[in-house]
Enzyme design. Structure first.
Site, mmCIF file in Angstrom:
data_model
loop_
_atom_site.group_PDB
_atom_site.id
_atom_site.type_symbol
_atom_site.label_atom_id
_atom_site.label_comp_id
_atom_site.label_asym_id
_atom_site.label_seq_id
_atom_site.Cartn_x
_atom_site.Cartn_y
_atom_site.Cartn_z
ATOM 1 N N HIS A 254 0.808 -1.217 0.000
ATOM 2 C CA HIS A 254 0.000 0.000 0.000
ATOM 3 C C HIS A 254 0.847 1.275 0.000
ATOM 4 O O HIS A 254 0.321 2.369 -0.183
ATOM 5 C CB HIS A 254 -0.971 -0.010 1.193
ATOM 6 C CG HIS A 254 -0.327 0.228 2.528
ATOM 7 N ND1 HIS A 254 0.013 -0.795 3.382
ATOM 8 C CD2 HIS A 254 0.022 1.374 3.162
ATOM 9 C CE1 HIS A 254 0.527 -0.290 4.479
ATOM 10 N NE2 HIS A 254 0.541 1.038 4.378
ATOM 11 N N ASP A 289 0.133 -7.629 1.283
ATOM 12 C CA ASP A 289 0.580 -6.242 1.496
ATOM 13 C C ASP A 289 2.102 -6.122 1.517
ATOM 14 O O ASP A 289 2.669 -5.417 2.359
ATOM 15 C CB ASP A 289 -0.007 -5.680 2.796
ATOM 16 C CG ASP A 289 0.097 -4.153 2.840
ATOM 17 O OD1 ASP A 289 0.191 -3.526 1.769
ATOM 18 O OD2 ASP A 289 0.107 -3.591 3.950
ATOM 19 N N SER A 369 4.704 2.454 7.870
ATOM 20 C CA SER A 369 4.408 1.296 7.013
ATOM 21 C C SER A 369 5.606 0.961 6.136
ATOM 22 O O SER A 369 6.172 1.827 5.471
ATOM 23 C CB SER A 369 3.201 1.604 6.140
ATOM 24 O OG SER A 369 2.057 1.808 6.927
#
Length: 508
Positions: A254, A289, A369
């Site tokens: 993402h 992911d 992230s």
């Protein structure tokens, strides 16, 4: 007493012949030959010479070949004068009149006292070389002079004791006065030395032992990068981890998805030293992911993978990344839980994201992230991916993708550009009852792995292999922990009965 003459009548050493001449050589002593040794070492009978019989010229049986005569020029220059009857190799020197010179003997008329006249003479210890005896009479000792006093030793002359005392008192007063003046000058205008001020105690320099948070952060932060994406309609910052010396960076899908979907966007990797490099997407796995990008950089710092399966709840971990665009941020926490299934909706209607997570209370915020979760040795054990919050900020519920699984996916993405996962080819939903909970089968497509194993709609799966299944997300991560083509036992409940079926997993 003279010694008897020997052989040719020449006297031995110690006898003067009256002319001081050199003695002739001692006569040869030829002992008789032992007949036994002659038989062993002598020539064989019938052999006249020292050489073999096939060389008659050397045994005296033929003419001996001599070297050719020297050239006439050499004979004239170096040969004896013509008609010279003297055939000796060395001729005695002659004087100006042509008479031979007689070399005087070296013992100077003392033949009997010279041990070198006859080499056979025995060695005799003679008197010492100094024949004159020193005068042994005792001389009277001179009286010792007066000893020097301290003033004479210091000043070279006599000084009155009173003057010396006065000099010492003056030196002491001058030194004391100088010390008092220096102390007063040091206190003037310096509040730190004021007696009314209390200074805080300062301890020695801070030590950072190996394994401390500071030590781990210093070693790990160079391998964690910031990932910036900016385009006409998108912009943002994430994190990544350098996992290979050729410039491969592991991050979350993402993080790079907006830049992939917007063709005007550009991915840029920023290192801790400020160096920037444009990145290219190598491969993406939207189901877990994870994504891999690549940059061209020389000698990057690579973070090594650790064994995430060796973690235990309570172990210390560090989260490193760029939360809220603040690069090189390090937060500390512990492992709060292991094997926590995490699900999230896919981007823009994509497949659902499901992964086996490590839960931690280390502060994780937007921008973390794709960053690193490292253990107490500085090894990579997870990729920070998401948080669970009701306020939008970190509340101590952070989740990282398992390091072992992230390594497996990243290797497949680098090698093939994509990754395939093991699947049972069924649709399930979470189910719970008073006595059990699991994943209830909603649909079994024909020709799939579950159909081939005999799984029916309505069955509740409670275990896959060694892992318990309590909901639909846990079934997905349990199956993905196995390889495609592997046969695993699946425990399920059907109409109140517990069954175990063998399922050969296929690709998703």
């Amino acid at each position: 007493m003279s010694e008897p003459e020997q052989g040719n009548g020449i006297p031995r050493s110690g006898i003067d012949d009256g002319a001081n001449r050199r003695l002739a050589p001692r006569p040869l002593n030829r002992p008789p030959v032992d007949s036994g040794q002659a038989a062993v070492f002598g020539r064989p009978q019938g052999v006249p010479g020292a050489f073999s019989a096939d060389r008659p010229s050397l045994n005296g049986n033929g003419a001996v070949q001599f070297a050719p005569p020297p050239p006439e020029a050499l004979s004239t220059a170096f040969g004896r004068p013509q008609g010279d009857p003297d055939t000796r190799l060395q001729r005695p020197p002659v004087d100006l009149n042509g008479e031979p010179e007689v070399e005087p003997v070296f013992w100077e008329g003392k033949p009997a006292g010279d041990a070198w006249r006859d080499p056979a003479a025995s060695a005799v210890i003679g008197p010492p070389a100094v024949t004159e005896q020193p005068d042994t009479e005792t001389k009277p000792e001179s009286p010792a002079g007066p000893q020097l006093s301290i003033p004479e030793l210091l000043f070279g002359r006599r000084v009155k004791p009173m003057a010396l005392v006065l000099l010492m008192v003056a030196a002491l007063l001058i030194g004391t006065g100088g010390g008092v003046v220096g102390w007063l000058l040091g206190r003037v205008g310096n509040p730190l030395t004021d007696g009314g001020v209390t200074l805080a105690e300062v301890k020695p320099g801070k030590e950072r032992p190996v394994g401390s948070v500071a030590d781990i952060a210093q070693r790990v932060t160079p391998s964690v990068v910031s990932i910036e994406f900016k385009g006409a309609n998108v912009a943002g910052v994430g994190s990544g981890v350098v996992i290979d010396g050729e410039g491969y960076v592991l991050t979350n899908d993402h993080v790079v998805a907006p830049a992939v979907q917007d063709t005007s966007a550009k991915l840029t990797v920023v290192f801790t030293d400020g160096k920037r490099a444009v990145a290219q997407v190598v491969g993406r796995d939207s189901k877990t992911d994870l994504a891999v990008i690549k940059v061209e950089v020389d000698n990057p710092t690579v973070l090594q993978f650790g064994d995430s399966d060796a973690l235990a709840v309570g172990d210390t971990v560090l989260a490193i990344g760029s939360p809220l665009s603040l690069s090189n941020t390090v937060t500390e926490g512990i492992v709060s839980a292991l094997h926590r299934p995490v699900t999230a909706a896919g981007d823009n209607g994509g497949p659902q994201i499901t992964y086996d997570a490590i839960q931690t209370d280390a502060a994780i915020n937007p921008g973390n992230s794709g960053g690193a979760l490292v253990d107490s040795s500085g090894a990579l054990v997870g990729i920070n991916s998401s948080i669970r919050t009701e306020t939008g900020g970190s509340v101590g519920l952070g989740f990282a993708i398992s390091g072992n699984y992230a390594r497996k996916v990243s290797q497949a993405l680098i090698r093939d550009g994509e990754v395939k996962h093991a699947d049972m080819n069924i649709n399930v939903r979470s189910a719970s009852a008073e006595t059990a909970e699991g994943a209830q089968v909603q649909n079994v497509p024909e020709g799939g792995a579950a159909d081939a194993a005999g799984i029916e709609e309505g069955d509740v799966i409670t275990r896959v292999g060694d892992r318990m299944v309590r909901n639909a997300a846990e079934l997905t991560v349990a199956v993905r922990n196995h390889e495609i083509g592997e046969t695993v036992p699946v425990v399920l409940a059907r109409q109140g009965r517990e069954l175990t079926v063998q399922v050969t997993l296929r690709s998703d």
